[in-house]
Structures are given as structure tokens and as C-alpha cells.
Design a protein around this motif. Sequence first.
Motif, PDB file in Angstrom:
ATOM      1  N   ALA A 121      12.883  92.823 -80.665  1.00 25.19           N
ATOM      2  CA  ALA A 121      12.011  92.329 -79.602  1.00 25.19           C
ATOM      3  C   ALA A 121      10.881  93.316 -79.315  1.00 25.19           C
ATOM      4  O   ALA A 121       9.725  92.923 -79.126  1.00 25.19           O
ATOM      5  N   ASP A 125       7.984  91.616 -81.523  1.00 25.33           N
ATOM      6  CA  ASP A 125       7.363  90.758 -80.506  1.00 25.33           C
ATOM      7  C   ASP A 125       6.399  91.526 -79.607  1.00 25.33           C
ATOM      8  O   ASP A 125       5.249  91.130 -79.435  1.00 25.33           O
ATOM      9  N   CYS A 227      12.336  85.929 -78.737  1.00 23.60           N
ATOM     10  CA  CYS A 227      13.314  86.590 -77.872  1.00 23.60           C
ATOM     11  C   CYS A 227      14.248  85.605 -77.178  1.00 23.60           C
ATOM     12  O   CYS A 227      15.336  85.988 -76.738  1.00 23.60           O
TER      13      CYS A 227
END
Length: 247
Positions: A121, A125, A227
Motif C-alpha cells: 500500500a 499505492d 488497498c
Amino acid sequence: MAAAEIRDLSGVADFRAAEALQRTVWGEGDVPDPAELMMVIQAEGGLAAGAFVDDRLGGYIFASPNATSRVQHSQRLAVLPEMRGRGLGVALKWYQRRWCLRHGIRHVRWTFDPMRAINAALNIDRLGARSTTYLVDYYGAMGGINEGLPSDRLLVDWFLDDPVVDAKSEGRLPRENVEDCLRVRLPHDLETLIRQNRNTALAARLMLRDSLRDAFASGYGISGFDCSDGTYILTPVFAAARPQEKK
């Protein structure tokens, strides 16, 4: 609790604190980077910085020069368990980006465990790093929190002047093209899985290894992470569109 101060490590006490922090985060079976090594690498052009909360080191980042010009290898990023949830990890990475750009570095590389959703994450991300390289049992047998599983890693590339990375650094959400994508989901709650059944955790490791290596071999690369359900997003041949290294 006070806001964190992000700054370069300075003085023996800071480096000793970073060495102790590693033992806390990765467990006594892990071998930390020693304070003396971090001091030397910093003096020779590397990065060693920390997030200090009330004058206490709560997280740190350590990176070294690469054999390739204008590329940095990021070795360690860690945040104390009691300091997590405050954004220290991502703050340290954006500090690293600013530091690198000031020093003419446009490309940072590092490895992380592909089964750990919290790391995916952050790296994929939040930061916009990408990967097309899967490393099998990269470090060999390890202790601490990694004990009992092959030390598989993803090698990620973080192109610091990529428009996507620039947008993420400013809190903007760039529109990402996810057409013709593959999705590979991570096992839920890895830490509990490891504690309760290492054989099942090993099977999950091998399944993820096969899925990602097959995708990479087919011309896909990791360009996103969802996520909400712990899923890697892989898109075709984004490597061909990578920014060229500046000479």
C-alpha cells in the motif's frame, strides 16, 4: 503527541537509536545495519534520516548510492509499532524524494516483501513505485518476523520525476488506466497466518510467487495496488514507457 520532525541523522546517538529501532521492528533474529556503517554511508553520499517525535526516533530511512549514476538504493524504512498510523513512513519517503532531487537523483530502487499488504500500500499505492522484477528467496534464510518463509522480494523502481509520482507527492490522485489489467490478491492478515499455520503461509507465498512471475513473463508489471481488497494491479508493458535516465 507533537508533530514529527523529519531530518538527517546527526551524531552517534542518532545512529545508535536507528540501530536499536531495527531490532524492535524486525525482531532479535534479524541482523540490523550497524550504526558505524550507516554513518559511513551517509558521509559518502548516502541518506540516513529519521522521524523524531518529542526528540525520540520513531522511524528512519537508510539509502546508499548505486553503481548507476543518479540512482539510489533504498535499504531500510522502519517505524516503531507504537508510532504507526501517524504517516511517518510516507513522510520519510517524501523526504527522501526531496533529498534525492536536490542531489540530482531521479531514480530510487528498493525491495520489499510482496506478501505484506501494508508495504504494498505504501510503496505502490501511496508512492507510485512500479515493479517488473520478482526475486526468489533473495536474502536466503532470515530470522525475526521473516523466519520460516523464503525471503522473496519485489524489486521496485521509483521514478521521482514521473508525473504520477509528482501528483501523489502533492496529494493529487492521478487518473490511472486500468484497462486490460490483471489482479493478484494477497492473503488476508499475513501475520496471523504465519503465527497459526506456517505451512499455509508458505503455500500462499509460493502461489503469489507463481502468479507474479507468470504475469511478469507475459509482459505485465505492477503499476497499482487496491488497498480495499489487498490486490496488486498489473498492466501490460508499462516498462516500455518508463522515463529515460538523464545522462
